[in-house]
Design an enzyme around this catalytic site. Structure first.
Site, PDB file in Angstrom:
ATOM      1  N   CYS A   1      27.322  65.559  31.572  1.00 45.25           N
ATOM      2  CA  CYS A   1      27.745  63.824  31.494  1.00 45.25           C
ATOM      3  C   CYS A   1      26.568  63.097  31.035  1.00 45.25           C
ATOM      4  CB  CYS A   1      28.598  63.702  32.760  1.00 45.25           C
ATOM      5  SG  CYS A   1      29.776  64.482  33.070  1.00 45.25           S
TER       6      CYS A   1
ATOM      7  N   HIS B   1      28.905  56.270  32.532  1.00 42.44           N
ATOM      8  CA  HIS B   1      29.720  57.095  32.476  1.00 42.44           C
ATOM      9  C   HIS B   1      30.862  57.076  33.418  1.00 42.44           C
ATOM     10  CE1 HIS B   1      30.819  61.288  32.362  1.00 42.44           C
ATOM     11  NE2 HIS B   1      30.705  61.634  33.528  1.00 42.44           N
TER      12      HIS B   1
ATOM     13  N   ASN C   1      37.351  61.682  32.455  1.00 41.56           N
ATOM     14  CA  ASN C   1      36.059  62.017  32.443  1.00 41.56           C
ATOM     15  C   ASN C   1      35.952  62.883  31.160  1.00 41.56           C
ATOM     16  OD1 ASN C   1      33.513  62.712  32.262  1.00 41.56           O
ATOM     17  ND2 ASN C   1      33.345  63.567  34.513  1.00 41.56           N
TER      18      ASN C   1
HETATM   19  N1  COA Z   1      45.521  65.740  44.806  1.00 40.63           N
HETATM   20  C1  COA Z   1      45.639  65.644  46.014  1.00 40.63           C
HETATM   21  N2  COA Z   1      44.493  65.974  47.076  1.00 40.63           N
HETATM   22  C2  COA Z   1      43.573  66.305  46.612  1.00 40.63           C
HETATM   23  C3  COA Z   1      43.326  66.529  45.267  1.00 40.63           C
HETATM   24  C4  COA Z   1      44.344  66.398  44.252  1.00 40.63           C
HETATM   25  N3  COA Z   1      44.362  66.359  42.866  1.00 40.63           N
HETATM   26  N4  COA Z   1      42.006  67.132  45.229  1.00 40.63           N
HETATM   27  C5  COA Z   1      41.504  67.274  46.336  1.00 40.63           C
HETATM   28  N5  COA Z   1      42.307  66.921  47.248  1.00 40.63           N
HETATM   29  C6  COA Z   1      42.182  67.009  48.800  1.00 40.63           C
HETATM   30  C7  COA Z   1      41.075  67.690  49.131  1.00 40.63           C
HETATM   31  O1  COA Z   1      41.418  69.101  49.158  1.00 40.63           O
HETATM   32  C8  COA Z   1      40.937  67.349  50.354  1.00 40.63           C
HETATM   33  O2  COA Z   1      41.807  67.825  51.415  1.00 40.63           O
HETATM   34  P1  COA Z   1      41.195  68.266  52.696  1.00 40.63           P
HETATM   35  O3  COA Z   1      40.483  67.444  53.403  1.00 40.63           O
HETATM   36  O4  COA Z   1      42.381  69.099  53.363  1.00 40.63           O
HETATM   37  O5  COA Z   1      40.141  69.528  52.204  1.00 40.63           O
HETATM   38  C9  COA Z   1      41.000  65.863  50.475  1.00 40.63           C
HETATM   39  O6  COA Z   1      41.943  65.436  48.974  1.00 40.63           O
HETATM   40  C10 COA Z   1      39.904  64.887  50.207  1.00 40.63           C
HETATM   41  O7  COA Z   1      38.844  65.535  49.390  1.00 40.63           O
HETATM   42  P2  COA Z   1      37.640  64.852  49.077  1.00 40.63           P
HETATM   43  O8  COA Z   1      36.747  65.837  48.369  1.00 40.63           O
HETATM   44  O9  COA Z   1      37.328  64.166  50.431  1.00 40.63           O
HETATM   45  O10 COA Z   1      38.010  63.978  47.939  1.00 40.63           O
HETATM   46  P3  COA Z   1      37.127  62.648  47.348  1.00 40.63           P
HETATM   47  O11 COA Z   1      37.182  61.425  47.864  1.00 40.63           O
HETATM   48  O12 COA Z   1      35.793  63.083  47.286  1.00 40.63           O
HETATM   49  O13 COA Z   1      37.558  62.876  45.903  1.00 40.63           O
HETATM   50  C11 COA Z   1      37.062  64.011  43.944  1.00 40.63           C
HETATM   51  C12 COA Z   1      37.497  64.071  45.037  1.00 40.63           C
HETATM   52  C13 COA Z   1      36.522  65.338  43.209  1.00 40.63           C
HETATM   53  C14 COA Z   1      37.861  62.771  43.099  1.00 40.63           C
HETATM   54  C15 COA Z   1      35.288  63.214  44.066  1.00 40.63           C
HETATM   55  O14 COA Z   1      34.880  64.053  44.896  1.00 40.63           O
HETATM   56  C16 COA Z   1      34.704  63.183  42.760  1.00 40.63           C
HETATM   57  O15 COA Z   1      35.116  62.435  42.077  1.00 40.63           O
HETATM   58  N6  COA Z   1      33.568  63.857  42.719  1.00 40.63           N
HETATM   59  C17 COA Z   1      32.542  63.507  41.827  1.00 40.63           C
HETATM   60  C18 COA Z   1      33.220  64.007  40.348  1.00 40.63           C
HETATM   61  C19 COA Z   1      32.042  63.817  39.174  1.00 40.63           C
HETATM   62  O16 COA Z   1      31.659  62.780  39.301  1.00 40.63           O
HETATM   63  N7  COA Z   1      31.941  64.825  38.731  1.00 40.63           N
HETATM   64  C20 COA Z   1      31.240  65.015  37.418  1.00 40.63           C
HETATM   65  C21 COA Z   1      29.793  64.163  37.532  1.00 40.63           C
HETATM   66  S1  COA Z   1      29.849  63.906  35.931  1.00 40.63           S
END
Ligand code: COA
Length: 332
Positions: free
Chosen positions: A116, A257, A287
């Site tokens: 990214c 980004h 993304n």
């Molecule tokens: N729909 C519904 N629930 C979902 C889900 C979806 N698509 N994806 C994950 N969940 C669930 C998880 O399983 C978790 O459930 P659990 O607590 O029973 O395990 C719950 O939602 C919360 O997950 P959590 O990891 O706390 O969510 P979050 O707020 O961190 O959001 C992301 C998840 C992936 C959106 C977030 O972590 C993120 O954006 N991460 C970085 C991404 C990024 O920047 N990546 C690239 C860098 S360039």
């Protein structure tokens, strides 16, 4: 930074996004998720998918859009840098494929892999080639066909990514108050476990086993990456402001980004920036990895929201880890 005699300025932009839209309802139909969760946790409502073709097509179409809007010939391009983590093939480089597709017969070039952060690293590299005085027209393209490496059974990741290509043209300016003014770029390989694609390379050459284990897909520990991304992107954006004596009023736009709307908001808050000074299009494209920053630039420029002299901060974070920020003054 040493005193420059030539500055690298952006003199043209171009983009390509595929027609096929994957909206949140589509993901509701394939994994256990819902529109509300996706919008509130990520800011995404839809993304694009390239149905036929590869990353070189996204990149070449973005380059052609740039050449057409600038009314210049591909033969004038001297260097093509393609930032991507989804090259058409390991080799030849996607830059070679783009060179042939657009007919840039006088260019050399290469691919750059920084996930990214790919566009920012390629942008710095392209600017350095211009600042050296040796090159006058460098094309920097960010393009990724993320849908080719997404596991559509993994709800944590599949909702996040989309396909796009976007490009900028760099040329020299003798007025060094325009163009790239400063950059702070970093890598830290200790992040390799949190965000990667393990299969297909020399560590895990492709076998039935690697495919069965899904090693050819993106692996991401979202929570760990999220925490690191929020901190690093906010810190580096703040640091480049301080280093260059900029306050929030000086800055026209943060060009971040687009990984998660919550990361963008946290970065803007740390910089003391109003939300209307943050370029955002994650809602439409998700993304798109190396394409996000130039894609924002093209859309905001074409919407008439950027003017000559605007001070911009580009900021990014990605797999590696990789992260950084650039400060530049817009010259179009
Ligand atoms: N729909 C519904 N629930 C979902 C889900 C979806 N698509 N994806 C994950 N969940 C669930 C998880 O399983 C978790 O459930 P659990 O607590 O029973 O395990 C719950 O939602 C919360 O997950 P959590 O990891 O706390 O969510 P979050 O707020 O961190 O959001 C992301 C998840 C992936 C959106 C977030 O972590 C993120 O954006 N991460 C970085 C991404 C990024 O920047 N990546 C690239 C860098 S360039």
């Amino acid at each position: 930074m040493s005193e420059k005699i030539i500055s690298a300025v952006i003199t043209g932009v171009g983009m390509y996004t595929p027609d096929k839209i994957l909206d949140n309802a589509y993901f509701e139909s394939i994994v256990d998720t819902n529109d509300e969760w996706i919008r509130t946790r990520t800011g995404i409502t839809e993304r694009r998918k390239l149905e036929n073709g590869a990353t070189s097509d996204l990149a070449a179409r973005a380059a052609e859009d740039l050449l057409k809007s600038k009314n210049i010939s591909a033969e004038e391009i001297e260097v093509i840098i393609v930032a991507t983590v989804t090259p058409d093939m390991f080799f030849p480089a996607t830059a070679c494929l783009v060179q042939e597709k657009i007919g840039a017969k006088n260019a050399w070039g290469f691919d750059l892999s920084a996930a990214c952060s790919g566009f920012l690293f390629a942008f710095q590299t392209g600017c350095s080639l211009i600042e050296s005085g040796k090159y006058k027209k460098v094309l920097v393209i960010g393009a990724d066909k993320m849908t080719s490496i997404v596991d559509y059974t993994d709800r944590n990741n599949c909702i996040l990514f989309g396909d796009a290509g976007a490009a900028v043209l760099l040329e020299p300016s003798e007025d060094t108050s325009f163009g790239l003014q400063d950059s702070l770029l970093h890598i830290d390989g200790s992040g390799k476990e949190s965000l990667n694609m393990k299969g297909g390379g020399s560590l895990n050459p492709p076998t039935h086993k690697t495919v069965d284990e899904g090693l050819h897909y993106i692996y991401q520990d979202g929570k760990t990456v999220f925490k690191f991304a929020v901190k690093k992107m906010a810190d580096i954006s703040h640091e480049i402001m301080e280093k260059n004596g900029l306050n929030s009023e000086d800055i026209a736009f943060l060009v971040p980004h687009q990984a998660n709307l919550r990361i963008l908001n946290a970065t803007a808050e740390r910089m003391g920036l109003d939300k209307n000074k943050v370029m955002i299009n994650i809602n439409k494209y998700g993304n798109t990895t190396a394409a996000t920053i130039p894609l924002c630039l093209v859309e905001y420029y074409r919407a008439g929201k950027l003017k000559k002299g605007d001070k911009l901060i580009f900021a990014t974070f990605g797999a590696g880890y990789t992260w950084g920020a650039c400060y530049l003054v817009w010259d179009m």
